[in-house]
Structures are given as C-alpha cells and as structure tokens.
Design a protein around this motif. Sequence first.
Motif, PDB file in Angstrom:
ATOM      1  N   PHE A  20       0.835  -1.205   0.000  1.00 23.14           N
ATOM      2  CA  PHE A  20       0.000   0.000   0.000  1.00 23.14           C
ATOM      3  C   PHE A  20       0.872   1.258   0.000  1.00 23.14           C
ATOM      4  N   ALA A  21       1.958   1.238   0.766  1.00 23.65           N
ATOM      5  CA  ALA A  21       2.876   2.385   0.793  1.00 23.65           C
ATOM      6  C   ALA A  21       3.519   2.598  -0.571  1.00 23.65           C
ATOM      7  N   ALA A  22       3.886   1.518  -1.247  1.00 26.91           N
ATOM      8  CA  ALA A  22       4.485   1.650  -2.584  1.00 26.91           C
ATOM      9  C   ALA A  22       3.496   2.273  -3.560  1.00 26.91           C
ATOM     10  N   VAL A  23       2.256   1.816  -3.511  1.00 23.41           N
ATOM     11  CA  VAL A  23       1.218   2.396  -4.383  1.00 23.41           C
ATOM     12  C   VAL A  23       1.004   3.867  -4.038  1.00 23.41           C
ATOM     13  N   LEU A  24       0.946   4.181  -2.749  1.00 26.52           N
ATOM     14  CA  LEU A  24       0.765   5.578  -2.336  1.00 26.52           C
ATOM     15  C   LEU A  24       1.919   6.464  -2.799  1.00 26.52           C
ATOM     16  N   MET A  25       3.151   5.968  -2.667  1.00 27.22           N
ATOM     17  CA  MET A  25       4.303   6.778  -3.077  1.00 27.22           C
ATOM     18  C   MET A  25       4.295   7.032  -4.582  1.00 27.22           C
ATOM     19  N   MET A  26       3.946   6.003  -5.365  1.00 27.72           N
ATOM     20  CA  MET A  26       3.848   6.221  -6.818  1.00 27.72           C
ATOM     21  C   MET A  26       2.729   7.198  -7.128  1.00 27.72           C
ATOM     22  N   ASN A  27       1.623   7.089  -6.397  1.00 28.67           N
ATOM     23  CA  ASN A  27       0.502   7.998  -6.628  1.00 28.67           C
ATOM     24  C   ASN A  27       0.857   9.436  -6.263  1.00 28.67           C
ATOM     25  N   LEU A  28       1.550   9.608  -5.159  1.00 33.35           N
ATOM     26  CA  LEU A  28       1.959  10.962  -4.777  1.00 33.35           C
ATOM     27  C   LEU A  28       2.859  11.569  -5.847  1.00 33.35           C
ATOM     28  N   ARG A  29       3.699  10.741  -6.449  1.00 26.16           N
ATOM     29  CA  ARG A  29       4.564  11.235  -7.523  1.00 26.16           C
ATOM     30  C   ARG A  29       3.752  11.512  -8.789  1.00 26.16           C
ATOM     31  N   VAL A  30       2.772  10.667  -9.083  1.00 27.12           N
ATOM     32  CA  VAL A  30       1.912  10.883 -10.252  1.00 27.12           C
ATOM     33  C   VAL A  30       1.201  12.225 -10.141  1.00 27.12           C
ATOM     34  N   PHE A  31       0.743  12.538  -8.931  1.00 27.62           N
ATOM     35  CA  PHE A  31       0.050  13.809  -8.713  1.00 27.62           C
ATOM     36  C   PHE A  31       1.011  14.946  -8.378  1.00 27.62           C
ATOM     37  N   ASN A  32       2.310  14.645  -8.448  1.00 30.55           N
ATOM     38  CA  ASN A  32       3.358  15.638  -8.214  1.00 30.55           C
ATOM     39  C   ASN A  32       3.243  16.270  -6.821  1.00 30.55           C
ATOM     40  N   LEU A  33       2.877  15.457  -5.852  1.00 31.51           N
ATOM     41  CA  LEU A  33       2.728  15.924  -4.474  1.00 31.51           C
ATOM     42  C   LEU A  33       3.921  15.576  -3.600  1.00 31.51           C
ATOM     43  N   ALA A  34       4.786  14.705  -4.085  1.00 32.99           N
ATOM     44  CA  ALA A  34       5.946  14.310  -3.280  1.00 32.99           C
ATOM     45  C   ALA A  34       7.062  13.841  -4.193  1.00 32.99           C
ATOM     46  N   GLY A  35       8.255  13.923  -3.681  1.00 32.83           N
ATOM     47  CA  GLY A  35       9.415  13.386  -4.375  1.00 32.83           C
ATOM     48  C   GLY A  35      10.058  14.373  -5.319  1.00 32.83           C
ATOM     49  N   HIS A  36      11.346  14.187  -5.462  1.00 32.22           N
ATOM     50  CA  HIS A  36      12.108  15.017  -6.378  1.00 32.22           C
ATOM     51  C   HIS A  36      12.644  14.198  -7.548  1.00 32.22           C
ATOM     52  N   ALA A  37      12.532  12.875  -7.444  1.00 31.33           N
ATOM     53  CA  ALA A  37      12.998  11.990  -8.509  1.00 31.33           C
ATOM     54  C   ALA A  37      12.035  12.058  -9.687  1.00 31.33           C
ATOM     55  N   THR A  38      12.518  11.628 -10.835  1.00 34.98           N
ATOM     56  CA  THR A  38      11.642  11.588 -12.003  1.00 34.98           C
ATOM     57  C   THR A  38      10.592  10.501 -11.800  1.00 34.98           C
ATOM     58  N   LEU A  39       9.575  10.537 -12.623  1.00 38.98           N
ATOM     59  CA  LEU A  39       8.512   9.536 -12.549  1.00 38.98           C
ATOM     60  C   LEU A  39       9.075   8.141 -12.816  1.00 38.98           C
ATOM     61  N   ALA A  40      10.009   8.032 -13.758  1.00 46.24           N
ATOM     62  CA  ALA A  40      10.618   6.736 -14.068  1.00 46.24           C
ATOM     63  C   ALA A  40      11.403   6.206 -12.873  1.00 46.24           C
ATOM     64  N   GLU A  41      12.182   7.069 -12.225  1.00 44.86           N
ATOM     65  CA  GLU A  41      12.962   6.636 -11.057  1.00 44.86           C
ATOM     66  C   GLU A  41      12.050   6.216  -9.912  1.00 44.86           C
ATOM     67  N   THR A  42      11.012   6.993  -9.675  1.00 46.39           N
ATOM     68  CA  THR A  42      10.061   6.675  -8.608  1.00 46.39           C
ATOM     69  C   THR A  42       9.359   5.359  -8.902  1.00 46.39           C
ATOM     70  N   SER A  43       8.930   5.189 -10.141  1.00 46.18           N
ATOM     71  CA  SER A  43       8.256   3.957 -10.540  1.00 46.18           C
ATOM     72  C   SER A  43       9.176   2.754 -10.370  1.00 46.18           C
ATOM     73  N   ARG A  44      10.412   2.884 -10.818  1.00 47.29           N
ATOM     74  CA  ARG A  44      11.381   1.791 -10.696  1.00 47.29           C
ATOM     75  C   ARG A  44      11.632   1.432  -9.225  1.00 47.29           C
TER      76      ARG A  44
END
Length: 175
Positions: free
Chosen positions: A55-79
């Motif tokens: 669930f945390a992994a899905v949430l972290m990818m979702n936060l990145r999809v919505f550009n609410l968290a993270g500084h990594a690219t979408l590809a890096e976050t997804s990987r």
Amino acid sequence: MGDFLYNFTQWLYTTPLNNFAQAWSETSFSLWLVEQFWAIPILQVWHILAIAGSFAAVLMMNLRVFNLAGHATLAETSRRYTKVLWWSLAMILASGFLMLFGDTVRNLLNSIFWIKMMLVVTAVLVSIGFTRGLGRMATTNGDVVSGGTKATAIFLVILWCVIILCGRWIAYAPS
C-alpha cells in the motif's frame, strides 16, 4: 447484500471445496500450525506488514503521479517503488497461503475471502499495467501524466483500501 453473502457462503459448503477444506485442515502441518500459539500471530503480522509495504508503494507512486511528493523523475520513482510493491505482494501471497493452513475451513468457505481474492487478482493485474504504463510514460513524454493514469492511481488506492477492509471483514463474515 447480507443475504447474498450468507447464501453464497452456504452454497460454498455444498461444493467439493468443503471436502477439500476439511481434509486440508486435518493435515499434519495445519494441526501443527494451530497448536503453536505463536505461529498464526507471526504470520498475521508478516501479512499486515507486507500489505503496508504494498500500500505504501502504491501511495508513493501515486503521490509522484500527482506531483505531491518526491524530487525523482517519474521513471525513477516507478522503478524504486515497483520493486517494493512486487516484493510485498510476494510476501502477502506467501503469508496468506500459510495462514490458510491455520483456519482452512473458515477461510475457504467464506464469501468475503473469495471477494478479497478476486479483488487481489484485480489489484495485481491493474498494478502490472499501472507500473508498466508509468515506466513507458516516463521514457516517452517525461513527467507528463494523463488523466487516465491519475484515475488508475486513485482506483488502485481505493482498491487496496477495500482489500484491507475485506481482510478484516473475513473474521466477522457469516459461516
């Protein structure tokens, strides 16, 4: 809805699954697992932690999809979080399978259990498509996310919440 679930559970008792569950619950491993006061709680903790990881992994990818968290690219976050998601799902399946030995009849003849299993299969299939889509999207158009991807992200969070609720509901479902 309650009548449907009750009737479905009663129907499960008339299928060959009933004989299978009864026989499986009498195996030496199942009996050993039930006799060990610590085994089932440890498996449950393992299962819950693995669910939290997925669930945390899905949430972290979702936060990145919505550009609410993270500084990594979408590809890096997804990987990064796809690895966590798949390891967590492997642990969920392993612990869930082992927990079946602890109370086989109650689980296999429970309508909520089967609803949860259908939802888990759906979540895995949607997650496969979602994570592959994020990887492709990130390589083709940078970090621009489509509305469909955002809708899928929201759907996955809701789906995991329903799976978690079904897991709790199994203990209280009619048998």
